[in-house]
Design a protein around this motif. Structure first.
Motif, PDB file in Angstrom:
ATOM      1  N   ARG A  11       1.043  -1.440   0.077  1.00 59.28           N
ATOM      2  CA  ARG A  11       0.081   0.099  -0.654  1.00 59.28           C
ATOM      3  C   ARG A  11       0.422   1.261   0.042  1.00 59.28           C
ATOM      4  O   ARG A  11       0.595   2.282  -0.737  1.00 59.28           O
ATOM      5  CB  ARG A  11      -0.700  -0.226   1.457  1.00 59.28           C
ATOM      6  CG  ARG A  11      -2.104  -1.076   1.246  1.00 59.28           C
ATOM      7  CD  ARG A  11      -3.304  -0.455   2.530  1.00 59.28           C
ATOM      8  NE  ARG A  11      -2.142  -0.925   3.202  1.00 59.28           N
ATOM      9  CZ  ARG A  11      -2.437  -1.650   4.001  1.00 59.28           C
ATOM     10  NH1 ARG A  11      -2.596  -3.325   3.549  1.00 59.28           N
ATOM     11  NH2 ARG A  11      -2.152  -1.873   5.555  1.00 59.28           N
ATOM     12  N   ASN A  12       1.673   1.456   0.845  1.00 62.87           N
ATOM     13  CA  ASN A  12       2.625   2.226   0.878  1.00 62.87           C
ATOM     14  C   ASN A  12       3.600   2.642  -0.871  1.00 62.87           C
ATOM     15  O   ASN A  12       3.907   3.562  -1.162  1.00 62.87           O
ATOM     16  CB  ASN A  12       3.473   2.010   2.399  1.00 62.87           C
ATOM     17  CG  ASN A  12       3.124   2.295   3.596  1.00 62.87           C
ATOM     18  OD1 ASN A  12       2.163   3.253   3.485  1.00 62.87           O
ATOM     19  ND2 ASN A  12       3.796   1.592   4.073  1.00 62.87           N
ATOM     20  N   LYS A  15       1.033   4.182  -2.999  1.00 61.53           N
ATOM     21  CA  LYS A  15       0.913   5.898  -2.641  1.00 61.53           C
ATOM     22  C   LYS A  15       1.859   6.203  -3.049  1.00 61.53           C
ATOM     23  O   LYS A  15       2.175   7.417  -3.430  1.00 61.53           O
ATOM     24  CB  LYS A  15       1.150   5.898  -1.152  1.00 61.53           C
ATOM     25  CG  LYS A  15      -0.307   5.320  -0.740  1.00 61.53           C
ATOM     26  CD  LYS A  15      -0.505   6.026   0.757  1.00 61.53           C
ATOM     27  CE  LYS A  15      -0.132   4.930   1.878  1.00 61.53           C
ATOM     28  NZ  LYS A  15      -0.587   4.603   3.748  1.00 61.53           N
ATOM     29  N   ARG A  16       3.382   6.113  -3.487  1.00 58.23           N
ATOM     30  CA  ARG A  16       4.348   6.869  -3.563  1.00 58.23           C
ATOM     31  C   ARG A  16       4.688   6.754  -4.892  1.00 58.23           C
ATOM     32  O   ARG A  16       5.023   8.124  -5.316  1.00 58.23           O
ATOM     33  CB  ARG A  16       6.170   5.710  -2.745  1.00 58.23           C
ATOM     34  CG  ARG A  16       6.079   5.897  -1.333  1.00 58.23           C
ATOM     35  CD  ARG A  16       7.741   5.088  -1.193  1.00 58.23           C
ATOM     36  NE  ARG A  16       7.399   4.013  -1.942  1.00 58.23           N
ATOM     37  CZ  ARG A  16       7.902   2.589  -1.490  1.00 58.23           C
ATOM     38  NH1 ARG A  16       6.968   2.872   0.516  1.00 58.23           N
ATOM     39  NH2 ARG A  16       7.621   2.027  -1.415  1.00 58.23           N
TER      40      ARG A  16
END
Length: 68
Positions: A11-12, A15-16
């Motif tokens: 998920r991160n 987002k990045r």
């Protein structure tokens, strides 16, 4: 972002990638519109080029002020 999409690491990463596309392509995101990104299952492997292509196609639907 929902926990239905991969682990926290995945998920991160999504987002990045979204933030980087936003940072490098500000004209795709007109100030007169709010844009919400909803990651769906299977989106954990998306890369910069794929996301940029998707956003460019979506920008054409928003009209001339959003087209690159």
């Amino acid at each position: 972002m929902t926990k239905k999409v991969g682990s926290a690491v995945q998920r991160n990463r999504i987002k990045r990638v979204v933030r980087e596309v936003f940072r490098r392509n500000r004209p795709l995101f007109p100030g007169s519109h709010d844009i919400v990104f909803i990651a769906k299952r299977g989106s954990t492997g998306i890369d910069y080029a794929s996301l940029l292509d998707e956003l460019q196609r979506a920008a054409k639907k928003l009209g001339p002020e959003a087209a690159v």
